[in-house]
Design a protein around this motif. Structure first.
Motif, PDB file in Angstrom:
ATOM      1  N   SER A  46       0.821  -1.210   0.000  1.00 52.85           N
ATOM      2  CA  SER A  46       0.000   0.000   0.000  1.00 52.85           C
ATOM      3  C   SER A  46       0.859   1.267   0.000  1.00 52.85           C
ATOM      4  N   GLY A  47       2.125   1.121  -0.350  1.00 53.01           N
ATOM      5  CA  GLY A  47       3.024   2.268  -0.371  1.00 53.01           C
ATOM      6  C   GLY A  47       3.408   2.652  -1.788  1.00 53.01           C
ATOM      7  N   THR A  48       4.687   3.015  -1.953  1.00 52.05           N
ATOM      8  CA  THR A  48       5.180   3.418  -3.280  1.00 52.05           C
ATOM      9  C   THR A  48       6.409   2.591  -3.644  1.00 52.05           C
ATOM     10  N   PHE A  49       6.356   2.036  -4.839  1.00 53.60           N
ATOM     11  CA  PHE A  49       7.481   1.292  -5.410  1.00 53.60           C
ATOM     12  C   PHE A  49       8.177   2.221  -6.395  1.00 53.60           C
ATOM     13  N   PHE A  50       9.483   2.403  -6.212  1.00 59.08           N
ATOM     14  CA  PHE A  50      10.269   3.253  -7.115  1.00 59.08           C
ATOM     15  C   PHE A  50      11.208   2.386  -7.952  1.00 59.08           C
ATOM     16  N   ARG A  51      11.426   2.841  -9.154  1.00 58.57           N
ATOM     17  CA  ARG A  51      12.410   2.172 -10.011  1.00 58.57           C
ATOM     18  C   ARG A  51      13.205   3.256 -10.727  1.00 58.57           C
ATOM     19  N   ILE A  52      14.528   3.078 -10.822  1.00 59.77           N
ATOM     20  CA  ILE A  52      15.368   4.064 -11.517  1.00 59.77           C
ATOM     21  C   ILE A  52      16.275   3.366 -12.511  1.00 59.77           C
ATOM     22  N   GLY A  53      16.597   4.085 -13.571  1.00 57.35           N
ATOM     23  CA  GLY A  53      17.511   3.558 -14.580  1.00 57.35           C
ATOM     24  C   GLY A  53      17.552   4.513 -15.749  1.00 57.35           C
ATOM     25  N   PRO A  54      18.343   4.182 -16.758  1.00 55.79           N
ATOM     26  CA  PRO A  54      18.392   5.044 -17.933  1.00 55.79           C
ATOM     27  C   PRO A  54      17.032   5.080 -18.629  1.00 55.79           C
ATOM     28  N   GLY A  55      16.509   6.299 -18.840  1.00 52.22           N
ATOM     29  CA  GLY A  55      15.265   6.435 -19.608  1.00 52.22           C
ATOM     30  C   GLY A  55      15.553   6.498 -21.086  1.00 52.22           C
ATOM     31  N   ARG A  56      16.773   6.930 -21.414  1.00 45.22           N
ATOM     32  CA  ARG A  56      17.193   6.931 -22.817  1.00 45.22           C
ATOM     33  C   ARG A  56      18.659   6.526 -22.866  1.00 45.22           C
ATOM     34  N   ASN A  57      18.995   5.774 -23.889  1.00 47.77           N
ATOM     35  CA  ASN A  57      20.363   5.302 -24.062  1.00 47.77           C
ATOM     36  C   ASN A  57      21.002   5.905 -25.309  1.00 47.77           C
ATOM     37  N   LYS A  58      20.315   6.866 -25.889  1.00 48.45           N
ATOM     38  CA  LYS A  58      20.844   7.581 -27.054  1.00 48.45           C
ATOM     39  C   LYS A  58      20.197   8.949 -27.114  1.00 48.45           C
ATOM     40  N   ILE A  59      20.794   9.828 -27.924  1.00 46.14           N
ATOM     41  CA  ILE A  59      20.210  11.166 -28.118  1.00 46.14           C
ATOM     42  C   ILE A  59      20.510  11.593 -29.557  1.00 46.14           C
ATOM     43  N   GLY A  60      19.506  12.081 -30.246  1.00 39.15           N
ATOM     44  CA  GLY A  60      19.698  12.536 -31.623  1.00 39.15           C
ATOM     45  C   GLY A  60      20.283  11.470 -32.527  1.00 39.15           C
ATOM     46  N   GLY A  61      19.950  10.220 -32.265  1.00 39.37           N
ATOM     47  CA  GLY A  61      20.456   9.119 -33.098  1.00 39.37           C
ATOM     48  C   GLY A  61      21.832   8.627 -32.689  1.00 39.37           C
ATOM     49  N   ARG A  92      16.620  16.128 -13.922  1.00 46.81           N
ATOM     50  CA  ARG A  92      17.134  17.274 -14.701  1.00 46.81           C
ATOM     51  C   ARG A  92      18.589  17.562 -14.318  1.00 46.81           C
ATOM     52  N   THR A  93      19.480  16.696 -14.694  1.00 47.64           N
ATOM     53  CA  THR A  93      20.907  16.962 -14.472  1.00 47.64           C
ATOM     54  C   THR A  93      21.402  17.913 -15.564  1.00 47.64           C
ATOM     55  N   PRO A  94      22.554  18.554 -15.367  1.00 44.53           N
ATOM     56  CA  PRO A  94      23.117  19.372 -16.452  1.00 44.53           C
ATOM     57  C   PRO A  94      23.308  18.566 -17.734  1.00 44.53           C
ATOM     58  N   THR A 100      19.504  17.461 -24.123  1.00 44.07           N
ATOM     59  CA  THR A 100      18.139  17.608 -24.638  1.00 44.07           C
ATOM     60  C   THR A 100      18.052  18.862 -25.504  1.00 44.07           C
ATOM     61  N   ARG A 101      18.646  19.937 -24.996  1.00 45.94           N
ATOM     62  CA  ARG A 101      18.636  21.198 -25.771  1.00 45.94           C
ATOM     63  C   ARG A 101      19.338  21.030 -27.113  1.00 45.94           C
ATOM     64  N   ALA A 102      20.492  20.375 -27.080  1.00 44.59           N
ATOM     65  CA  ALA A 102      21.297  20.257 -28.296  1.00 44.59           C
ATOM     66  C   ALA A 102      20.842  19.096 -29.180  1.00 44.59           C
ATOM     67  N   LYS A 107      28.219  15.958 -23.379  1.00 45.49           N
ATOM     68  CA  LYS A 107      29.064  15.804 -22.190  1.00 45.49           C
ATOM     69  C   LYS A 107      29.952  14.564 -22.272  1.00 45.49           C
ATOM     70  N   ARG A 108      31.121  14.692 -21.681  1.00 43.64           N
ATOM     71  CA  ARG A 108      31.976  13.521 -21.474  1.00 43.64           C
ATOM     72  C   ARG A 108      31.308  12.652 -20.423  1.00 43.64           C
ATOM     73  N   SER A 109      31.259  11.344 -20.661  1.00 40.90           N
ATOM     74  CA  SER A 109      30.559  10.452 -19.743  1.00 40.90           C
ATOM     75  C   SER A 109      31.442   9.267 -19.377  1.00 40.90           C
ATOM     76  N   PHE A 110      30.858   8.329 -18.650  1.00 40.29           N
ATOM     77  CA  PHE A 110      31.623   7.156 -18.217  1.00 40.29           C
ATOM     78  C   PHE A 110      32.155   6.356 -19.409  1.00 40.29           C
ATOM     79  N   GLY A 111      31.299   6.180 -20.426  1.00 35.82           N
ATOM     80  CA  GLY A 111      31.659   5.274 -21.528  1.00 35.82           C
ATOM     81  C   GLY A 111      31.981   5.947 -22.844  1.00 35.82           C
ATOM     82  N   HIS A 112      31.907   7.271 -22.914  1.00 39.16           N
ATOM     83  CA  HIS A 112      32.272   7.947 -24.165  1.00 39.16           C
ATOM     84  C   HIS A 112      32.805   9.344 -23.850  1.00 39.16           C
ATOM     85  N   ASN A 113      33.618   9.825 -24.761  1.00 39.30           N
ATOM     86  CA  ASN A 113      34.098  11.192 -24.650  1.00 39.30           C
ATOM     87  C   ASN A 113      33.113  12.155 -25.312  1.00 39.30           C
TER      88      ASN A 113
END
Ligand SMILES: [Fe+2]
Length: 493
Positions: A46-61, A92-94, A100-102, A107-113
């Motif tokens: 009767s409470g709240t179940f939360f789940r987190i993870g990548p909502g998108r794994n790509k951007i602009g193709g 809403r991270t930087p 999203t804007r671009a 950004k440089r990330s864990f798995g890509h420059n």
């Protein structure tokens, strides 16, 4: 009520899990009416179940370099008398906002420059994508990412409230792991973060350090500590007992930091399996954050996720965990969007650490199926527990977690539940029973992706039998994610 409401026979044709990695752009808020729920929801859920993870794994193709780089999306499922309320929102991270804007990787990330060569990458840290785990503690809902600070969200609307620094006590470069743990008897939340050693000798010799945090039930950071380790290594999780934090330092480390610091390669390409460095287990006192004992492991291995742990009373600490023989699991996770092979699944192990004699005993739950995301009844965190639950690989040709298992920690007996062809899951959260329930073991709640419909379901299992007692059909798919949480509070407006 134990009827299995959803039993799909497994056919020889396996429906691919890959649709579960599809991006979910939409941010939704709707109610699933009681009439649309299959089976019957237990009153205890009767409470709240939360789940987190990548909502998108790509951007602009453009695909991100690693599954770990997907932008964090939080999903909340509140169980109410009027129905089951679902909502989801990106954090809403930087990184999320800029890309999203671009509409492209910025950004440089864990798995890509970042695009733009060395100039755009030199000296830059991977971007925080707030996608790994969550905690609701001290009245605050936090989205966690182990390389930086947490992000705070409104638990009702999932609106991003901002980066959370515990009243300025977490610096800009302080890491705060995705796997803190709460002692249920005290309400104190313990967490850690890895960093290079800043001591003159440690910095010269390439040592690492682990920062430690003690956070009051009110949500205020009470105390910080740190201890030095032999080298800077990937350390994702730890085990908590009543008096100790236990860290298994696997030899996943950089060969040289120079190419990464110079912006030539992403972080993911800079770390490697380096068994020649050895492996140690650090037992640290929660009282004063001092190291009580250091164990040396003869054959290094990788411990990614820990289950429960406790002090057995004979001077030994019992720790349950998932074990991998090396870091090849990272290859699978990096290429997960295109993988048709087996998804990483660990072996479930018990370690007994003798604080007096210094010996390590290890044994495997041999009847357990390969799996991940070990969970337990968190009312007993730091105390002996007799059952562990996990997502598992049921069929020999499974390409993702297609089952749930229950491991009896005393007898080793395993009960497993096959989700059926085309249905895939990940972490399941334990929900305690209500007082007076016939079922005193409680329930499990998990998200299941159905490749037949490209939609997800919230499934409630009887923790004793793993039968599906209720299935809540969602109107969207929930992209495969990492971790979950459950609160007794039904967060609805
Ligand atoms: Fe994790």
């Amino acid at each position: 009520m134990t009827a299995d409401v959803r039993a799909i026979p497994r056919s020889s044709e396996t429906l691919s899990h890959q649709g579960g990695f599809d991006t979910l752009e939409d941010e939704l808020h709707y109610t699933v009416a009681p009439a649309d729920i299959k089976g019957s929801l237990p009153a205890a859920v009767s409470g709240t179940f939360f789940r987190i993870g990548p909502g998108r794994n790509k951007i602009g193709g453009q695909e991100f370099g690693h599954w770990f780089d997907g932008d964090g999306m939080l999903h909340a499922v509140s169980f109410t008398d009027q129905g089951v309320v679902y909502r989801n929102r990106y954090v809403r991270t930087p990184k999320y906002l800029a890309e999203t804007r671009a509409n492209r990787i910025v950004k440089r990330s864990f798995g890509h420059n970042a695009p733009g060569g060395i100039r755009k990458n030199i000296g830059r840290l991977p971007a925080n994508c707030a996608n790994t785990n969550l905690v609701y503690h001290g009245g605050k809902l936090l989205a966690l990412w182990e390389g930086g600070r947490p992000w705070r969200l409104d638990p009702v609307t999932l609106e991003t409230l901002g980066e959370h620094d515990y009243d300025g006590q977490l610096g800009r470069f302080n890491a705060f792991s995705a796997h803190g743990k709460v002692n249920p008897r005290t309400g104190v939340y313990y967490n850690f973060g890895i960093r290079p050693s800043f001591s003159p000798r440690g910095a010269l010799t390439g040592k690492g350090a682990i920062d430690l945090y003690r956070i009051a039930p009110s949500g205020h950071l009470l105390e910080k500590g740190a201890f030095e380790v032999d080298f800077l290594s990937f350390c994702h999780d730890f085990a908590l007992t009543e008096h100790y934090m236990i860290f298994f330092q696997s030899p996943i480390a950089m060969t040289s930091p120079v190419p990464w610091l110079a912006g030539l390669i992403p972080f993911d390409r800079a770390i490697a399996w380096r068994p020649e460095l050895g492996m140690k287990i650090y037992v640290v006192r929660t009282l004063d954050f001092q190291v009580e004992k250091v164990f040396t492991v003869d054959e290094p291995f990788v411990a990614i996720h820990f289950s429960n742990a406790w002090e057995a009373g004979d001077g030994k600490i019992h720790v349950d965990l998932t074990r991998y023989e090396d870091f090849s699991v990272n290859e699978q996770l990096r290429h997960v969007l295109h993988s048709t092979g087996e998804t990483a699944a660990g072996r479930f192990m018990r370690y007994r650490l003798d604080l007096r004699g210094g010996q390590i005993e290890a044994s495997e739950y041999r009847n357990a199926l390969g799996g991940e995301f070990p969970q337990w009844d968190q009312r007993y965190t730091t105390q002996p527990t007799s059952v562990m639950y996990a997502a598992c690989m049921m069929s020999p040709d499974a390409t993702f977690f297609d089952g749930v298992e229950r491991i009896d920690l005393h007898s080793g007996q395993v009960i497993s539940h096959d989700l059926g062809a085309g249905r895939y899951t990940s972490e399941a959260m334990h929900v305690p029973p209500e007082e007076g329930d016939d079922n005193q073991e409680g329930w499990l709640v998990s998200m299941v992706y159905d490749a037949h419909t490209h939609l997800s379901e919230v499934v409630v299992f009887d923790a004793r039998t793993l039968e599906e007692v209720a299935v809540v059909p969602l109107k969207n798919h929930v992209p495969f994610g990492f971790h979950c949480g459950y609160t007794p509070e039904p967060f609805v407006s």
